[in-house]
Design a protein around this motif. Structure first.
Motif, short mmCIF file in Angstrom:
data_model
loop_
_atom_site.label_atom_id
_atom_site.label_comp_id
_atom_site.label_asym_id
_atom_site.label_seq_id
_atom_site.Cartn_x
_atom_site.Cartn_y
_atom_site.Cartn_z
N ARG A 69 57.17 -22.37 76.96
CA ARG A 69 56.94 -21.09 76.31
C ARG A 69 56.38 -20.16 77.38
NH1 ARG A 69 53.39 -20.24 70.87
NH2 ARG A 69 55.35 -20.79 69.84
N ALA A 118 45.43 -16.62 74.55
CA ALA A 118 46.81 -16.88 74.98
C ALA A 118 47.58 -17.66 73.92
CB ALA A 118 46.81 -17.67 76.29
N ARG A 119 46.86 -18.35 73.04
CA ARG A 119 47.47 -19.19 72.00
C ARG A 119 48.40 -20.24 72.63
NH1 ARG A 119 46.47 -14.24 69.83
NH2 ARG A 119 45.54 -14.18 67.75
N LEU A 120 47.93 -20.81 73.72
CA LEU A 120 48.58 -21.91 74.41
C LEU A 120 47.55 -23.04 74.53
CD1 LEU A 120 50.33 -20.01 77.37
CD2 LEU A 120 51.47 -21.07 75.42
N ALA A 174 54.85 -17.43 79.67
CA ALA A 174 53.84 -16.43 79.32
C ALA A 174 54.35 -15.03 79.64
CB ALA A 174 52.55 -16.71 80.07
N ARG A 220 52.06 -9.89 77.01
CA ARG A 220 51.12 -9.92 75.89
C ARG A 220 50.32 -11.21 75.88
NH1 ARG A 220 52.16 -7.65 69.80
NH2 ARG A 220 50.08 -8.12 68.99
N THR A 221 50.98 -12.33 76.22
CA THR A 221 50.27 -13.61 76.30
C THR A 221 49.20 -13.56 77.38
OG1 THR A 221 52.23 -14.81 75.55
CG2 THR A 221 50.54 -16.09 76.69
N GLY A 228 52.70 -22.03 80.81
CA GLY A 228 53.84 -21.53 80.04
C GLY A 228 55.14 -22.22 80.42
N GLY A 262 45.20 -13.88 76.97
CA GLY A 262 44.49 -14.92 77.70
C GLY A 262 43.37 -14.36 78.57
N GLY A 281 59.34 -12.75 75.93
CA GLY A 281 58.48 -11.81 75.24
C GLY A 281 59.27 -10.87 74.34
#
Length: 451
Positions: A271, A75-77, A273, A276-277, A266, A281, A449
């Motif tokens: 940010r 998820a890059r979170l 989600a 794609r996130t 998110g 994830g 997104g």
């Protein structure tokens, strides 16, 4: 345009201490499932300790997959992963049915298949995001916080319901002192020290606990300095259909909870989600689950308590959580280091947990405030979802007469509340709408997104 706070790095000391705070917040939740499952399937104390180390190690790997990611995985979170409680009951049932020698190989084989299934389903599962507007996400975030609070209350009483001193005044006193410490530190400190108030509160609460004899250094004295989780320590995975079906249901529950948690996080880190996130994830969840059995670990899922930590501290950097993931990996490789964190007594964790989990619920209320509850039957949707989602919290044995596989879903208030909120939002705000009417959708998610 500057770097988003989620993608910012901090000075090394701040990075380490903030990451350590995440580890401290999740440690008990990571080691609790193996502590329960080990004795239930007939493992010795040493073997159960090995399971605990493996769980820390695999939780670290899964967290690194989520925060740093590669390709379309992660998820890059600032998203923490660890052993899911959803699988504890089914895994005990699987292990009991398979017998002592085959218990864990059968569990690990089923978990491996479930993880691979989740990886394949991730791109399709994440498309449900359009059915998660603030009306739904706010309800689910609130449920996450409320559902976690009983865990903090249990820790505050000592954590062992069968102990003679469960709920003793000294335990409740330690929890209250820790809670007060966290609140006072948040009020009087400034800057970075204010951000790590939870960690400082845990240290302070542990020091206060020493004269009460609640802390113990036995785990440190008995632990080995190094101990790599050897692959397939308990034997090669075995694949039984019934066990696989049961763990696949657990995987779907984990994916539902992770979706809700990613949407919550998110919103908190500003940010939102998008699909794609969520896909990344869920793939990280599934890959972490598939890899874990190789190192004697269990199914991985989101840790909602760390979402509360992000909300409370305001530290949104995913690299901080990645640092925490690295610490978890090192703890898994060093039983002695892992045992140091176990010095923090459960009552102390319980006191801090009240603030952490309450922060999650407060975030849900804030999200609900942005939903149009005056419109149509939105208030009714929230009322029904909250009511049904709180059944397992208020009446844990409510579904005792249902089949065990069905209880995997029903006993998770987060999952049932999420499903009810999505279904009612679909029924009232999507199906049968007249031409020109706009359904309640997660517009902010799609807009981010597309940006």
């Amino acid at each position: 345009m500057g770097v988003h706070p989620v993608d910012q790095t901090l000075p090394p000391l701040k990075m380490f201490t903030s990451g350590l705070q995440h580890v401290a917040a999740m440690y008990a939740g990571v080691v609790a499932p193996p502590m329960i499952i080990g004795p239930a399937v007939g493992l010795s104390t040493g073997e159960t300790t090995l399971l605990m180390g493996a769980s820390l190690f695999t939780a670290g790997i899964a967290t690194l997959l989520q925060t740093l990611g590669f390709w379309r995985i992660g998820a890059r979170l600032p998203f923490v992963n660890g052993v899911s409680f959803a699988g504890v009951t089914p895994m005990i049932a699987i292990g009991t049915g398979a017998g002592p020698e085959d218990a864990l190989p059968v569990v690990f084989g089923a978990t491996l298949v479930a993880g691979l299934l989740g990886f394949v389903l991730a791109p399709y599962f994440c498309r449900l995001v359009r059915f998660f507007p603030p009306l739904v996400t706010g309800t689910v975030i609130t449920l996450i916080g409320i559902s976690l609070l009983p865990v903090a209350f249990d820790w505050a009483q000592g954590g062992d319901r069968h102990a003679a001193d469960y709920g003793a005044a000294k335990y409740l006193g330690l929890a209250a002192i820790t809670l007060l410490l966290v609140l006072v530190l948040r009020r009087v400190l400034r800057g970075f020290l204010q951000q790590i108030a939870i960690l400082l509160g845990l240290v302070g609460g542990t020091l206060v606990a020493v004269p009460f004899g609640v802390t113990s250094a036995d785990a440190i004295r008995q632990a080995d300095p190094l101990g790599f989780p050897s692959p397939f320590h308990f034997g090669a995975p075995q694949f039984q259909v019934a066990a696989i079906v049961s763990m696949c249901v657990v995987m779907l529950v984990c994916m539902t909870e992770s979706t809700a948690d990613m949407l919550a996080l998110g919103q908190i880190v500003e940010r939102p989600a998008d699909e794609r996130t969520l896909e990344g994830g869920l793939r990280a969840d599934a890959l972490g689950t598939a890899v874990s059995p190789l190192f004697n670990g269990f199914a991985c899922s989101a840790f909602a308590q760390n979402i509360g930590l992000v909300a409370m501290t305001g530290v949104r950097s995913r690299y901080v959580v990645a640092t925490g993931g690295g610490i978890l990996v090192l703890l898994g490789l060093s039983p002695v280091a892992a045992s140091v964190i176990s010095l923090v007594p459960l009552p102390v964790l319980g006191g801090a947990g009240i603030v952490l989990f309450g922060s999650v619920a407060a975030s849900g209320v804030r999200t609900l405030a942005s939903a149009d509850l005056e419109k149509g039957e939105n208030a009714l949707i929230v009322a029904a979802a909250l009511g049904i989602g709180l059944i397992p919290v208020a009446a844990p044995e409510f579904y005792h007469a249902f089949p065990a596989d069905l209880r995997v879903v029903l006993d998770s208030g987060i999952s049932t509340g999420c499903l009810v909120a999505v279904a009612l939002n679909l029924a009232f705000n999507h199906l049968g709408r007249r031409h020109g009417e706009q359904p309640e959708t997660a517009e902010p998610l799609r807009e981010w997104g597309a940006a």
